[in-house]
Write an enzyme that holds these catalytic residues in place. Structure first.
Site, mmCIF file in Angstrom:
data_model
loop_
_atom_site.group_PDB
_atom_site.id
_atom_site.type_symbol
_atom_site.label_atom_id
_atom_site.label_comp_id
_atom_site.label_asym_id
_atom_site.label_seq_id
_atom_site.Cartn_x
_atom_site.Cartn_y
_atom_site.Cartn_z
ATOM 1 N N GLU A 2 27.879 16.027 -32.771
ATOM 2 C CA GLU A 2 28.102 14.903 -32.399
ATOM 3 C C GLU A 2 28.998 14.117 -33.984
ATOM 4 O O GLU A 2 27.987 13.231 -34.219
ATOM 5 C CB GLU A 2 26.835 14.550 -32.755
ATOM 6 C CG GLU A 2 26.009 15.100 -30.908
ATOM 7 C CD GLU A 2 24.746 14.572 -30.714
ATOM 8 O OE1 GLU A 2 23.949 13.904 -31.328
ATOM 9 O OE2 GLU A 2 24.354 14.465 -29.723
ATOM 10 N N GLU A 47 24.203 21.683 -26.040
ATOM 11 C CA GLU A 47 22.612 20.435 -26.123
ATOM 12 C C GLU A 47 22.329 19.966 -24.723
ATOM 13 O O GLU A 47 23.241 19.215 -24.428
ATOM 14 C CB GLU A 47 22.409 19.638 -27.478
ATOM 15 C CG GLU A 47 22.019 19.896 -28.411
ATOM 16 C CD GLU A 47 22.007 19.300 -29.470
ATOM 17 O OE1 GLU A 47 21.141 17.881 -29.013
ATOM 18 O OE2 GLU A 47 22.540 18.816 -30.263
HETATM 19 C C1 GCO Z 1 16.444 13.771 -31.432
HETATM 20 C C2 GCO Z 1 17.683 13.816 -30.888
HETATM 21 C C3 GCO Z 1 18.143 14.999 -31.124
HETATM 22 C C4 GCO Z 1 19.851 15.464 -30.899
HETATM 23 C C5 GCO Z 1 20.030 15.972 -31.976
HETATM 24 C C6 GCO Z 1 20.866 16.032 -32.172
HETATM 25 O O1 GCO Z 1 15.794 12.782 -30.473
HETATM 26 O O2 GCO Z 1 15.982 13.227 -32.748
HETATM 27 O O3 GCO Z 1 17.782 14.275 -29.113
HETATM 28 O O4 GCO Z 1 17.194 16.201 -31.429
HETATM 29 O O5 GCO Z 1 19.729 16.048 -29.840
HETATM 30 O O6 GCO Z 1 19.810 16.478 -32.900
HETATM 31 O O7 GCO Z 1 22.541 17.359 -32.246
#
Ligand code: GCO
Length: 475
Positions: free
Chosen positions: A167, A375
């Site tokens: 990301e 994801e």
């Molecule tokens: C959260 C986010 C993360 C991300 C992930 C991205 O709630 O902190 O949803 O969990 O999805 O780290 O790569």
């Protein structure tokens, strides 16, 4: 309509990230990352939660992998903490830090689970941030490539699926525009410069992977939220196209074609935001083409025209209450609106499985490349009953609908390597602490970080077990 079957070797997986699960933040020679530092600044995270202990995966990885094995999981995506390999980001390899991942990978392989290794999931070594400003310097390219090289040498032939940067669009925008992630800068010009270096570093690592003829595949994980038009007003349609150009093509075009998209680049130039580039950059960007596109999918964005005096940045919702996200956008171009046709989670995230199918089709037809869903999942409150059970039927519903959408995308002609749910165990939500749970496995870690860390299987654990066993037939 008769849907195609999932491919025989489809990777039914699940994912995590080092900082969100490992804990052991100062063990075995690990150095300090920018996140270790950031969470200590008062007010930055929910109730000042840290990943110091997280869910203690560092000490409990065998127990966690045993649960994966019992479930029948085919792939586990995890990330390596750069600061365990090089405590200062470069220099001498810290063998005991590396050993943790060697043991983890061996345990996965012994359990019949395909490791999917993410090289960078946001935990930049603090030393590099302090020495030269991290992503804001070109020096990062060399250090990141050396770090990746150590992992390539160590896991050659053992790890076949690699994620370069996780990301990039999120860590760059949160770090340099919204200021909600380290280094908490709010400056668009600096953001695009840091982003350019991240592009170069990403390409450099992928290029090296191919030069070394590493067996396997590598690609970035992009947080893709496909953009919709609010309605058929041509001005809103144009706004949605501009959003797609500036918020999606802006990254994925560079990954695949080594060039910034036309309209976005002109916009950056006209607004004095274009990064400084060197003549040789294009060649490097073009020589780092990924083997697949990793797609992290949570929601879509609904866009409308935004007047010049309209909204700019919105506040990020970190409170966990519904309806607290504000409109945000770029003056003169677009702004985000609520989509009236979809439901929302308790964190105000839109639930839109069709958006996943739309996004996959866009990627597949624009770039002609296979997709790995790296994801997708639902962050919610869960309740542990006296019997030690968790009835998370809302999560099952969510995952079922998204797997269905993938099946439809496959039937539309998209090549999909696999699907990693977010997340395997519950973990630290960067800004929302431990109350926002994503896992198949519940971890007793409460808001005050005083849990027993004991693991419990949720109903979704058993449900996914059947999905895997039936190769997606039994949803
Ligand atoms: C959260 C986010 C993360 C991300 C992930 C991205 O709630 O902190 O949803 O969990 O999805 O780290 O790569």
């Amino acid at each position: 309509r008769q849907l195609d079957n999932f491919p025989k070797d489809f990777l039914w997986g699940s994912a995590s990230a080092a900082y969100q699960v490992e804990g052991a933040w100062q063990e075995d020679g690990k150095g300090v990352s920018v996140w270790d530092d950031f969470v200590r600044i008062p007010g930055k995270t929910f109730k000042e939660t840290t990943g110091d202990v997280a869910v203690d995966h560092y000490h409990r990885y065998k127990e966690d992998i045993a649960l994966m094995k019992e479930q029948g999981l085919k792939a586990y995506r995890f990330s390596v903490a750069w600061t365990r390999i090089f405590s200062e980001g470069k220099g001498k390899v810290n063998q005991s830090g590396l050993q943790f991942y060697i043991d983890l990978v061996d345990e996965l392989i012994r359990s019949g689970i395909e490791p999917v290794l993410t090289i960078y999931h946001w935990d930049l070594p603090k030393a590099l941030q302090e020495e030269y400003g991290g992503w804001e310097s070109r020096k990062i390219i060399e250090d990141f490539t050396r770090y990746a090289e150590v992992l390539f040498e160590t896991f050659r032939g053992k790890v076949h699926y690699w994620v370069s940067l996780n990301e990039q669009n999120i860590f760059i925008q949160h770090g340099y525009l919204l200021g909600t992630h380290p280094p908490a800068v709010q400056d668009m010009k600096r953001m695009y410069q840091a982003n350019h270096h991240a592009n170069l570093a990403n390409a450099s690592v992928i290029k090296l992977f191919h030069e070394l003829q590493m067996p396997g595949k590598i690609g970035p994980s992009f947080a893709y939220g496909p953009n919709y038009s609010f309605n058929c007003d041509p001005n809103n349609v144009l706004a949605a196209e501009d959003a797609e150009e500036l918020e999606a093509n802006f990254w994925m075009d560079v990954y695949v074609n080594g060039e910034y998209p036309l309209v976005a680049w002109k916009y950056l130039k006209d607004n004095g935001l274009a990064p400084e580039t060197l003549p040789e950059d294009t060649q490097l960007l073009k020589s780092g083409k990924p083997d697949f596109m990793g797609m992290n999918y949570y929601q879509t964005n609904t866009m409308a025209f935004n007047p010049l005096d309209g909204v700019s940045l919105g506040k990020q919702n970190t409170t966990g209450e519904k309806g607290t996200s504000e409109e945000s956008g770029r003056p003169g171009i677009y702004k985000r609106k609520e989509n009236p046709f979809v439901e929302r989670t308790n964190w105000d995230w839109e639930i839109d499985p069709t958006g996943l199918r739309i996004g996959m089709r866009r990627i597949a037809s624009r770039y002609r490349m296979p997709i790995l869903i790296t994801e997708n999942g639902l962050g919610e409150y869960d309740t542990l009953t006296d019997k030690g059970t968790i009835h998370d039927d809302y999560r099952i519903d969510y995952l079922r609908q998204h797997i269905q959408a993938i099946n439809e995308a496959i039937s539309d002609g998209v090549t999909v390597l696999g699907y990693c749910t977010w997340s395997y165990t519950d973990l630290l939500s960067w800004l929302n602490g431990y109350q926002k749970r994503y896992g198949f496995v519940y971890v007793d870690q409460d808001e005050t970080q005083n849990g027993t860390l004991k693991r419990y299987k949720k109903d979704s654990y058993y449900w996914y077990q059947d999905v895997i066993k039936s190769n997606g037939e039994k949803l």
